[in-house]
Write an enzyme that holds these catalytic residues in place. Structure first.
Site, PDB file in Angstrom:
ATOM      1  N   ASP A 116      24.958  86.147 -67.034  1.00 56.82           N
ATOM      2  CA  ASP A 116      26.028  86.651 -67.906  1.00 56.82           C
ATOM      3  C   ASP A 116      25.470  86.753 -69.332  1.00 56.82           C
ATOM      4  O   ASP A 116      24.887  85.790 -69.841  1.00 56.82           O
ATOM      5  CB  ASP A 116      27.217  85.680 -67.865  1.00 56.82           C
ATOM      6  CG  ASP A 116      28.430  86.223 -68.590  1.00 56.82           C
ATOM      7  OD1 ASP A 116      29.455  86.449 -67.932  1.00 56.82           O
ATOM      8  OD2 ASP A 116      28.363  86.414 -69.823  1.00 56.82           O
TER       9      ASP A 116
ATOM     10  N   ASP B 119      28.704  92.941 -68.144  1.00 56.28           N
ATOM     11  CA  ASP B 119      27.620  92.059 -68.621  1.00 56.28           C
ATOM     12  C   ASP B 119      27.293  90.933 -67.650  1.00 56.28           C
ATOM     13  O   ASP B 119      26.725  89.930 -68.046  1.00 56.28           O
ATOM     14  CB  ASP B 119      27.968  91.489 -70.003  1.00 56.28           C
ATOM     15  CG  ASP B 119      28.824  90.250 -69.941  1.00 56.28           C
ATOM     16  OD1 ASP B 119      29.665  90.151 -69.021  1.00 56.28           O
ATOM     17  OD2 ASP B 119      28.641  89.370 -70.798  1.00 56.28           O
ATOM     18  N   GLU B 120      27.597  91.137 -66.381  1.00 56.44           N
ATOM     19  CA  GLU B 120      27.506  90.006 -65.456  1.00 56.44           C
ATOM     20  C   GLU B 120      27.098  90.484 -64.060  1.00 56.44           C
ATOM     21  O   GLU B 120      27.585  91.508 -63.591  1.00 56.44           O
ATOM     22  CB  GLU B 120      28.906  89.409 -65.466  1.00 56.44           C
ATOM     23  CG  GLU B 120      29.216  88.328 -64.608  1.00 56.44           C
ATOM     24  CD  GLU B 120      30.738  88.082 -64.596  1.00 56.44           C
ATOM     25  OE1 GLU B 120      31.089  87.211 -63.831  1.00 56.44           O
ATOM     26  OE2 GLU B 120      31.533  88.742 -65.283  1.00 56.44           O
TER      27      GLU B 120
HETATM   28  P1  TTP Z   1      32.389  87.886 -71.407  1.00 56.69           P
HETATM   29  O1  TTP Z   1      31.104  87.713 -70.659  1.00 56.69           O
HETATM   30  O2  TTP Z   1      33.583  87.166 -70.896  1.00 56.69           O
HETATM   31  O3  TTP Z   1      32.201  87.404 -72.912  1.00 56.69           O
HETATM   32  P2  TTP Z   1      30.955  87.558 -73.884  1.00 56.69           P
HETATM   33  O4  TTP Z   1      29.771  88.127 -73.194  1.00 56.69           O
HETATM   34  O5  TTP Z   1      31.376  88.285 -75.103  1.00 56.69           O
HETATM   35  O6  TTP Z   1      30.686  86.068 -74.322  1.00 56.69           O
HETATM   36  P3  TTP Z   1      30.053  84.898 -73.443  1.00 56.69           P
HETATM   37  O7  TTP Z   1      28.790  84.497 -74.166  1.00 56.69           O
HETATM   38  O8  TTP Z   1      31.073  83.814 -73.460  1.00 56.69           O
HETATM   39  O9  TTP Z   1      29.787  85.427 -72.075  1.00 56.69           O
HETATM   40  O10 TTP Z   1      32.756  89.408 -71.508  1.00 56.69           O
HETATM   41  C1  TTP Z   1      31.772  90.429 -71.621  1.00 56.69           C
HETATM   42  C2  TTP Z   1      32.254  91.512 -72.569  1.00 56.69           C
HETATM   43  O11 TTP Z   1      33.493  92.038 -72.091  1.00 56.69           O
HETATM   44  C3  TTP Z   1      32.523  90.997 -73.975  1.00 56.69           C
HETATM   45  O12 TTP Z   1      31.369  91.027 -74.804  1.00 56.69           O
HETATM   46  C4  TTP Z   1      33.598  91.938 -74.449  1.00 56.69           C
HETATM   47  C5  TTP Z   1      34.341  92.352 -73.194  1.00 56.69           C
HETATM   48  N1  TTP Z   1      35.640  91.627 -73.124  1.00 56.69           N
HETATM   49  C6  TTP Z   1      36.772  92.270 -73.604  1.00 56.69           C
HETATM   50  O13 TTP Z   1      36.722  93.421 -74.039  1.00 56.69           O
HETATM   51  N2  TTP Z   1      37.959  91.588 -73.574  1.00 56.69           N
HETATM   52  C7  TTP Z   1      38.071  90.314 -73.110  1.00 56.69           C
HETATM   53  O14 TTP Z   1      39.168  89.719 -73.127  1.00 56.69           O
HETATM   54  C8  TTP Z   1      36.881  89.668 -72.613  1.00 56.69           C
HETATM   55  C9  TTP Z   1      36.936  88.249 -72.099  1.00 56.69           C
HETATM   56  C10 TTP Z   1      35.690  90.368 -72.644  1.00 56.69           C
HETATM   57 MG    MG Z   2      29.169  87.400 -71.343  1.00 55.04          MG
END
Ligand code: TTP
Ligand code: MG
Length: 360
Positions: free
Chosen positions: A9, A107-108
């Site tokens: 992720d 992103d995962e």
């Molecule tokens: P995530 O992987 O949940 O968050 P992140 O990558 O920003 O942070 P982390 O280091 O905790 O993983 O989500 C991936 C992307 O999806 C994030 O950069 C933006 C988008 N997203 C939204 O648009 N709305 C949301 O509510 C969430 C949780 C994510």
């Molecule tokens: Mg993320």
């Protein structure tokens, strides 16, 4: 034989891409969200840098609240086509490290690396290679979890963010899960968490000890599944996500309405939601359909096929208005919905004014 599953992720994905594009933002509190207007807009936070998280800012929070928490933060709009392009390249890198690969969101992804490595020591080396390759090619950090099953690998990747690498070997799974809050399990949202805590179940260890039949009485089949997951038992395979046929969102009004202002505003809101989901899943659409249900429950659908593939929310807004406007006068409406179909997994090339989609 035990499987070895890797979950990756990206760290604060949209915000990290923005910081990479503009090195002046490195180390700063960066908030990415819709309608940011320097913190004064009415949108919500999509994500923020870890620096901004220190102020209590998080995804889903209104931009205005984020601004009150940190007025010095840099507020940026969502540049989805850029993140999508970076995402496609990262997924290509990951794909090359596993025979079984499953992208879960922008992103995962999960990788089944059982055939690529002999043991967990080699799995760690592979994870380090992946992290270095993503850093080398994209100048971004990610977090990785390695475990014998998908659900535990996912929890592990989140365990030591950012830039983390957490390994949970088979004999450590139960002990790893035991102290964690039930919410850590993907599938247990706020609603289920509330029910579980009401039953005195706060941790996965407590969930694992709870009578499975009682859980089934309350949650049905999902009760049995969550019980198995709390013990680290998860048979689900890493597999290319089956092709989704359509993505839709609907809204039922609290009170039936014929007010065109409310109707158009609602349609815009549905368009935003359905577009977010489309982009998050990495698809583009070719057809927009609307559903209009009148106060007497008669339901109409109208559809338009574009002749090209798109991810553009303004097109969704425009076409859905075009298709539903004939119902907006004289009759009260109970429900509005938008469906995107003719979906394609897409790669994007950005140009100065617009972007084109290449269907893979
Ligand atoms: P995530 O992987 O949940 O968050 P992140 O990558 O920003 O942070 P982390 O280091 O905790 O993983 O989500 C991936 C992307 O999806 C994030 O950069 C933006 C988008 N997203 C939204 O648009 N709305 C949301 O509510 C969430 C949780 C994510
Ligand atoms: Mg993320």
């Amino acid at each position: 034989m035990d499987r070895i599953i890797l979950h990756m992720d990206m760290d604060s994905f949209y915000a990290s891409v923005e910081q990479r594009e503009n090195p002046g933002l490195t180390g700063l509190a960066v908030v990415v969200g819709s309608d940011p207007k320097k913190g004064k807009g009415r949108g919500v936070v999509s994500t923020c840098s870890y620096e901004a998280r220190n102020f209590g800012i998080h995804s889903g929070m209104p931009i205005s609240r984020a601004y009150r928490l940190c007025q010095d933060a840099v507020f940026l709009p969502v540049n989805m086509s850029l993140y999508q392009e970076v995402s496609c390249r990262i997924m290509e890198i990951l794909r090359s490290y596993a025979d079984k690969f499953q992208q879960v969101s922008v992103d995962e992804a999960f990788l089944d690396i059982s055939d690529r490595v002999q043991d967990y020591k080699e799995a760690v080396q592979l994870a380090e290679q992946i992290k270095s390759m993503i850093m080398y090619k994209e100048k971004l950090t990610c977090s990785i979890g390695i475990a014998p099953v998908k659900s535990v690998a996912k929890i592990a990747s989140d365990f030591n963010k950012p830039d983390g690498l957490t390994v949970v070997e088979p004999d450590k799974v139960v002990g790893f899960l035991e102290p964690l809050k039930v919410r850590k399990l993907s599938g247990i949202g706020r609603k289920n968490e509330k029910i579980l805590t009401g039953m005195g179940i706060n941790t996965l260890g407590q969930l694992a000890c709870f009578d499975e039949n009682k859980l089934i009485e309350i949650f049905g089949k999902w009760g049995s599944e969550m019980h198995s997951l709390s013990l680290g038992q998860d048979e689900s395979e890493v597999e290319e996500s089956s092709k989704i046929r359509s993505i839709s969102r609907e809204h039922t009004f609290e009170e039936d309405t014929d007010d065109p202002v409310i109707l158009i505003k609602t349609l815009d809101m549905i368009a935003e939601k359905v577009c977010r989901s489309l982009v998050h899943k990495g698809y583009s659409f070719g057809t927009v359909s609307v559903k209009v249900r009148l106060e007497d429950f008669t339901t109409f659908t109208r559809a338009k096929t574009l002749g090209f593939s798109s991810q553009d929310r303004d097109i969704i807004k425009r076409v859905s208005k075009e298709l539903s406007s004939e119902f907006f006068y004289g009759r009260k409406i109970r429900l509005l919905g938008i469906r995107l179909s003719n979906l394609n997994k897409s790669k994007m090339i950005q140009t100065t004014f617009d972007y084109f989609l290449i269907t893979t």
